[in-house]
Every structure is written in structure tokens, then in C-alpha cells.
Design a protein around this motif. Structure first.
Motif, mmCIF file in Angstrom:
data_model
loop_
_atom_site.group_PDB
_atom_site.id
_atom_site.type_symbol
_atom_site.label_atom_id
_atom_site.label_comp_id
_atom_site.label_asym_id
_atom_site.label_seq_id
_atom_site.Cartn_x
_atom_site.Cartn_y
_atom_site.Cartn_z
ATOM 1 N N LEU A 159 95.258 24.352 41.419
ATOM 2 C CA LEU A 159 96.025 24.973 42.571
ATOM 3 C C LEU A 159 95.274 25.716 43.729
ATOM 4 O O LEU A 159 95.700 26.232 44.439
ATOM 5 C CB LEU A 159 97.300 25.740 41.768
ATOM 6 N N SER A 160 94.346 26.575 42.544
ATOM 7 C CA SER A 160 92.842 27.436 43.739
ATOM 8 C C SER A 160 92.844 26.981 44.694
ATOM 9 O O SER A 160 92.601 26.927 45.810
ATOM 10 C CB SER A 160 92.529 28.100 42.339
ATOM 11 N N ARG A 161 91.832 25.304 44.328
ATOM 12 C CA ARG A 161 90.960 24.680 45.209
ATOM 13 C C ARG A 161 92.195 24.212 47.000
ATOM 14 O O ARG A 161 92.066 24.680 47.485
ATOM 15 C CB ARG A 161 91.037 23.314 44.640
ATOM 16 N N HIS A 162 93.583 24.122 45.982
ATOM 17 C CA HIS A 162 94.261 23.504 47.285
ATOM 18 C C HIS A 162 94.996 24.867 47.966
ATOM 19 O O HIS A 162 94.645 24.736 49.465
ATOM 20 C CB HIS A 162 95.598 22.758 46.447
ATOM 21 N N GLU A 163 95.125 25.929 47.238
ATOM 22 C CA GLU A 163 95.006 26.998 48.306
ATOM 23 C C GLU A 163 94.005 27.196 49.451
ATOM 24 O O GLU A 163 94.172 27.605 50.320
ATOM 25 C CB GLU A 163 95.632 28.556 47.254
ATOM 26 N N ARG A 164 93.259 26.977 48.936
ATOM 27 C CA ARG A 164 91.413 27.671 49.308
ATOM 28 C C ARG A 164 91.587 26.081 50.544
ATOM 29 O O ARG A 164 91.201 26.719 51.844
ATOM 30 C CB ARG A 164 90.070 27.453 48.339
ATOM 31 N N GLU A 165 92.479 25.075 50.296
ATOM 32 C CA GLU A 165 91.750 24.453 51.868
ATOM 33 C C GLU A 165 93.130 24.657 52.970
ATOM 34 O O GLU A 165 92.549 24.470 53.961
ATOM 35 C CB GLU A 165 92.218 22.472 51.098
ATOM 36 N N VAL A 166 93.641 24.876 52.387
ATOM 37 C CA VAL A 166 94.798 25.234 53.248
ATOM 38 C C VAL A 166 94.895 26.600 54.302
ATOM 39 O O VAL A 166 94.951 26.569 55.088
ATOM 40 C CB VAL A 166 96.248 25.460 52.191
ATOM 41 N N ARG A 167 94.127 27.774 52.960
ATOM 42 C CA ARG A 167 93.976 29.180 53.522
ATOM 43 C C ARG A 167 92.469 28.546 55.001
ATOM 44 O O ARG A 167 92.377 28.833 56.043
ATOM 45 C CB ARG A 167 93.088 29.975 52.965
ATOM 46 N N ALA A 168 91.746 27.923 54.497
ATOM 47 C CA ALA A 168 90.569 27.685 55.595
ATOM 48 C C ALA A 168 90.913 26.306 56.641
ATOM 49 O O ALA A 168 90.663 26.281 57.397
ATOM 50 C CB ALA A 168 89.625 26.739 55.044
ATOM 51 N N LYS A 169 92.129 25.767 56.636
ATOM 52 C CA LYS A 169 92.939 24.657 57.496
ATOM 53 C C LYS A 169 93.933 25.865 58.454
ATOM 54 O O LYS A 169 93.682 25.813 59.743
ATOM 55 C CB LYS A 169 93.456 23.497 57.358
ATOM 56 N N LYS A 170 93.602 26.567 58.037
ATOM 57 C CA LYS A 170 94.731 28.347 58.666
ATOM 58 C C LYS A 170 93.776 28.826 59.901
ATOM 59 O O LYS A 170 93.869 28.736 61.018
ATOM 60 C CB LYS A 170 95.346 29.005 57.617
ATOM 61 N N LEU A 171 92.370 29.024 58.701
ATOM 62 C CA LEU A 171 91.365 29.721 59.783
ATOM 63 C C LEU A 171 91.144 29.416 61.107
ATOM 64 O O LEU A 171 90.815 29.586 62.138
ATOM 65 C CB LEU A 171 90.230 29.879 58.234
ATOM 66 N N LEU A 172 90.905 27.989 60.418
ATOM 67 C CA LEU A 172 90.398 26.942 62.027
ATOM 68 C C LEU A 172 91.008 26.343 62.916
ATOM 69 O O LEU A 172 90.822 27.144 64.456
ATOM 70 C CB LEU A 172 89.816 25.697 60.797
ATOM 71 N N TYR A 173 92.389 26.392 62.751
ATOM 72 C CA TYR A 173 93.130 26.875 63.598
ATOM 73 C C TYR A 173 93.796 27.394 64.223
ATOM 74 O O TYR A 173 93.620 27.950 65.846
ATOM 75 C CB TYR A 173 94.846 25.777 62.820
ATOM 76 N N SER A 174 93.295 28.938 63.871
ATOM 77 C CA SER A 174 93.401 30.570 64.042
ATOM 78 C C SER A 174 91.915 30.437 65.205
ATOM 79 O O SER A 174 92.485 30.892 66.280
ATOM 80 C CB SER A 174 93.678 31.099 63.404
ATOM 81 N N GLY A 175 90.964 29.766 65.068
ATOM 82 C CA GLY A 175 89.533 29.861 65.371
ATOM 83 C C GLY A 175 89.583 29.669 66.509
ATOM 84 O O GLY A 175 89.509 30.003 67.949
ATOM 85 N N MET A 176 90.404 27.955 66.452
ATOM 86 C CA MET A 176 90.661 27.284 67.969
ATOM 87 C C MET A 176 91.813 28.149 68.963
ATOM 88 O O MET A 176 91.648 27.437 70.000
ATOM 89 C CB MET A 176 91.117 26.202 67.037
ATOM 90 N N GLY A 177 92.914 28.029 68.044
ATOM 91 C CA GLY A 177 93.785 28.909 68.948
ATOM 92 C C GLY A 177 93.088 30.318 69.880
ATOM 93 O O GLY A 177 93.461 30.131 70.909
ATOM 94 N N VAL A 178 91.836 30.735 68.861
ATOM 95 C CA VAL A 178 91.482 32.198 69.465
ATOM 96 C C VAL A 178 90.301 31.888 71.268
ATOM 97 O O VAL A 178 90.888 32.068 71.943
ATOM 98 C CB VAL A 178 90.770 33.119 68.685
ATOM 99 N N LEU A 179 89.729 30.466 70.487
ATOM 100 C CA LEU A 179 89.209 30.558 71.960
ATOM 101 C C LEU A 179 89.697 29.991 72.553
ATOM 102 O O LEU A 179 88.856 30.083 73.970
ATOM 103 C CB LEU A 179 87.955 29.347 71.067
ATOM 104 N N PHE A 180 90.904 29.346 72.359
ATOM 105 C CA PHE A 180 91.541 28.753 73.866
ATOM 106 C C PHE A 180 92.130 30.072 74.729
ATOM 107 O O PHE A 180 91.904 29.729 75.761
ATOM 108 C CB PHE A 180 92.341 27.437 72.971
ATOM 109 N N VAL A 181 92.515 30.213 73.528
ATOM 110 C CA VAL A 181 92.920 31.585 74.748
ATOM 111 C C VAL A 181 92.287 32.617 75.406
ATOM 112 O O VAL A 181 92.184 33.416 76.316
ATOM 113 C CB VAL A 181 93.894 32.531 73.511
ATOM 114 N N VAL A 182 90.974 33.187 74.241
ATOM 115 C CA VAL A 182 89.618 33.465 74.978
ATOM 116 C C VAL A 182 90.053 32.591 76.652
ATOM 117 O O VAL A 182 89.376 33.573 77.507
ATOM 118 C CB VAL A 182 88.790 33.376 74.398
#
Length: 418
Positions: free
Chosen positions: A40-63
Motif C-alpha cells: 500500500l505504501s509503495r502504491h501510494e508513492r507511485e500514485v503521488r508521483a504520477k499526480k506530481l508529474l501531471y501537475s508539473g506538466m499542467g503548470v508548465l503548459f500554463v506558464v
């Protein structure tokens, strides 16, 4: 009987730890399936990393979108309102400048196209050679004016802003009726086709001259300018406005506006500028004094200082001024009259000439004076501190009153070319 043999204990495999059971294989997460704490801990880290990646890409697109949007806004919206010049606190925007420059270029380009077509129609016949040469010279003049047009347009916009401000200070206005009358006068007697976009080389009160400004000494007279692209500068409707133009006039005006790529508001503002210039010119002309300090003088003009010294020695020895002028002066317009220049005010001759002549006493003869024409010896015959101006001189001073005022105003530190 009870079995007294000891029960043997399973031996542990040292290679597999203390447990004899094989390790449980990793299981892929399945919906609804429970995970171990580690999984469960490993899965949560993977989900969190994907969210951070998508958020970063979204911020970059907005910039990136913001940067591109700001660049477009800066280039095509905000920059248009930047000042090309500031005249006594009043900005002339880049949009106004660009619109006027484009309008003038179209007018000159249409002229050149017309002349080139006329040149082609003449063919290569030797009988038309002189006419063809004249048209070629005119084309070269238009090309020269096109090269000077960017600077000339900005200068004329500044002049027109000065005219507007001075007219406002003097209470000079142009009504909607004045503009309607001017448009009707120009377009009412025209053929059905749109007026030719011909540039004039002298001031004119007609809208055509206003629309096609010259680049001569009095540009603002033939140039409607600073209010070109500002709807707020459109004239206020007057209660006693003239009737609306006829359908024919409207059609001709609309054809002209379409051909030149300007709006009716811009065109009316151009006509307003033209009329303001004429009214201000008339007001300044009326203030020109009709008399001025004048002298009656004569001169002898030669090309070298040595020759001037020789004539000076002869005059000091008692030589006759008029006879020496007839014999030696190179001024063919006055030598036969003994060098007589007649009466004239300051500003008629060169500055070097005036600076000496107006300080001489009656009958006094100057030393040789170096001017742009050569070396001159001057004698003042009469002086009058307040002599009426010659009609031609007075007319010239009146016509030059506004251009000279503009030339002086252009050097004002309150005018900034940005």
C-alpha cells in the motif's frame, strides 16, 4: 506402548532463512483487493508521483501559454497604445502612427502604379521619350518620398498635435457642419469613381489634399494627422449641421474609404485636422504686423576677398559706389542699377548680411562681409524704423506664420520622440 523415540525436528535450510515456506510472490493490485502495508505504501508513492508529474506538466503548459499570450498581448494590444511621441503630455500612439503611415503609403503606391501604367502605355516610341523621362522622374520622386515617409509621418503627427493644442488655447474649433460642408464640396462634384489618391505638394483645404499629405515645408497643411485612429477625437455633432450628404456623395466617400483602408471616423478626423490648420493659419496671419524696420541699401558682390579689398580701397580713395558696382559687381540683378537693393526688412537677406547692414548708419559703407554668395560691400542709403511692408512681403510673412511657429515649437523640450 508409547514410542519413546525422540521426535525429529525439521532442519532449517540455511540458504532460505528459518522458514521452510517459499516467499509469497508480489501481487498486482486488483480493485477491491486488500494490500499489505508495504504494498500500500509503495502504491501510494507511485500514485503521488504520477499526480506530481501531471501537475508539473499542467503548470508548465500554463506558464508557456501565459508567456505566449503575454507576448501576443504585448505586441498586438498593449504595444499599440505605447507612445510614438508625446507632445506636451499628450501621447501619439503607435497605433495612430501605424494607421497614418499605412494610409499614406497606400496613397503614394497608388500614384506610382498609375504612373507606371501610363509609362507602359507610351511604349518605346522616340516621340514619347520626353514624356516618358518626365514620368520616370516623377516615379523617382515618389520613391524618394516613400523612403522618407516614416520620419515625415511622425513629424507631421507631432505638428498636427501642436496645431490642435494651439487651436484649443485660442478657442478655435471645427464643427460637424464644417466637416460635412468640406466633404460635400470635395466629393459632390466628382465623377462616380472614387477620388484619385493623388498627393499634393502644397497646402490645400480639400479632403483629397488632407488625405494625401505632402512632404514639403508645410506638411501639416496637407496632413490630417494625430486624431487619425482615435474615435474620441471625432467631431461633436452640431445642432445646425447641414443636411446629410447625398447618396452619390456617400457612395463616393465609401468607395474612397474602402480603397484607402480607413474608417469614416478617421477620415472625418483628417478633414477636421485640415480645417483646424487653415483656421489657425488664418488667425496667425491676421496677427502679422503690416510694417517693420527697413533699410534702403546697395551692395557690390565679388567672389574673392582680395577683390573686395581692392574695391574697398577705391571707395576710400573717393571712388563712386554706383560706378564700381556696374564695373565689378557679380550680382547681375542689381549691378546695372549701381547695386541698388531697394527697401527690405530683416530676414530678406542672409543673416551675415543683415547682421552688418542693420547696424550701419545712413551713407556708411561696410568692410567686406563674407556671405554664402561671396564677399559683399554694403552701403545703407536710408533707414525707416516702421515702414509698411511690400504687399508681396506681407503676403509671404502671413503664409509663413504658422509654419515658422511650428518649426520653433518642434524644438520644445516638452516634445518627446520615443
Amino acid at each position: 506402548m508409547p514410542n519413546n523415540q525422540p521426535v525429529s525436528k525439521p532442519t532449517s535450510d540455511p540458504t532460505k532463512g528459518t522458514s521452510h515456506k517459499p516467499p509469497t510472490p508480489r501481487r498486482s493490485p486488483v480493485p477491491g483487493q486488500r494490500f499489505s502495508r508495504d504494498e500500500l505504501s509503495r502504491h501510494e508513492r507511485e500514485v503521488r508521483a504520477k499526480k506530481l508529474l501531471y501537475s508539473g506538466m499542467g503548470v508548465l503548459f500554463v506558464v508557456i501559454a501565459t508567456i505566449l499570450g503575454f507576448g501576443w498581448w504585448r505586441e498586438y494590444v498593449a504595444r499599440a497604445s505605447d507612445p510614438a511621441a508625446i507632445v506636451e503630455g499628450k501621447p501619439i500612439t503607435l497605433q495612430t502612427y501605424a494607421r497614418m503611415l499605412d494610409f499614406r503609403q497606400k496613397g503614394l503606391e497608388q500614384q506610382m502604379q498609375y504612373m507606371e501604367a501610363e509609362l507602359q502605355s507610351l511604349g518605346s516610341s522616340s516621340a514619347n521619350k520626353s514624356t516618358a523621362n518626365l514620368i520616370q522622374q516623377q516615379i523617382q520622386q515618389v520613391q524618394f518620398r516613400l523612403a522618407l515617409l516614416p520620419d515625415q509621418t511622425l513629424n507631421d503627427l507631432i505638428d498636427q498635435q501642436l496645431v490642435r493644442q494651439e487651436a484649443a488655447r485660442r478657442g478655435i474649433t471645427v464643427s460637424a457642419a464644417d466637416i460635412d460642408n468640406e466633404i460635400n464640396k470635395e466629393f459632390g462634384n466628382q465623377p462616380a469613381a472614387a477620388p484619385a489618391a493623388a498627393a499634393t505638394s502644397a497646402p490645400s483645404s480639400t479632403p483629397q489634399a488632407a488625405a494625401q499629405p505632402a512632404t514639403g515645408a508645410t506638411p501639416a497643411a496637407a496632413t490630417p494627422t494625430s486624431a487619425t485612429a482615435t474615435p474620441s477625437s471625432a467631431p461633436t455633432q452640431s445642432s445646425n449641421a447641414t443636411p446629410a450628404p447625398t447618396a452619390d456623395v456617400k457612395s463616393r466617400v465609401n468607395s474612397y474609404l474602402s480603397a484607402m483602408g480607413i474608417t469614416e471616423t478617421e477620415f472625418r478626423s483628417m478633414v477636421e485636422d485640415q480645417l483646424l490648420y487653415q483656421k489657425l493659419s488664418d488667425a496667425m496671419a491676421a496677427q502679422v504686423p503690416t510694417s517693420a524696420e527697413q533699410i534702403h541699401a546697395r551692395h557690390i558682390l565679388v567672389d574673392t576677398e582680395a577683390k573686395a579689398k581692392e574695391i574697398e580701397d577705391k571707395l576710400k580713395a573717393g571712388g563712386d559706389f554706383a560706378q564700381l558696382a556696374k564695373a565689378d559687381s557679380q550680382d547681375t540683378a542689381t549691378k546695372d542699377k549701381g547695386g541698388d537693393l531697394g527697401w527690405f526688412p530683416q530676414g530678406k537677406m542672409s543673416p551675415q548680411f543683415d547682421d552688418v547692414a542693420f547696424k550701419l548708419q545712413v551713407n556708411q559703407i561696410s568692410d567686406p562681409v563674407k556671405t554664402a554668395s561671396g564677399y559683399e560691400i554694403i552701403q545703407v542709403l536710408e533707414k525707416d524704423p516702421n515702414r509698411p511692408l511690400d504687399p508681396r512681403e506681407l503676403a509671404q510673412r502671413r503664409s509663413n506664420a504658422l509654419p515658422q511657429w511650428l518649426q520653433s515649437a518642434d524644438s520644445d523640450p516638452n516634445i518627446q520622440r520615443t
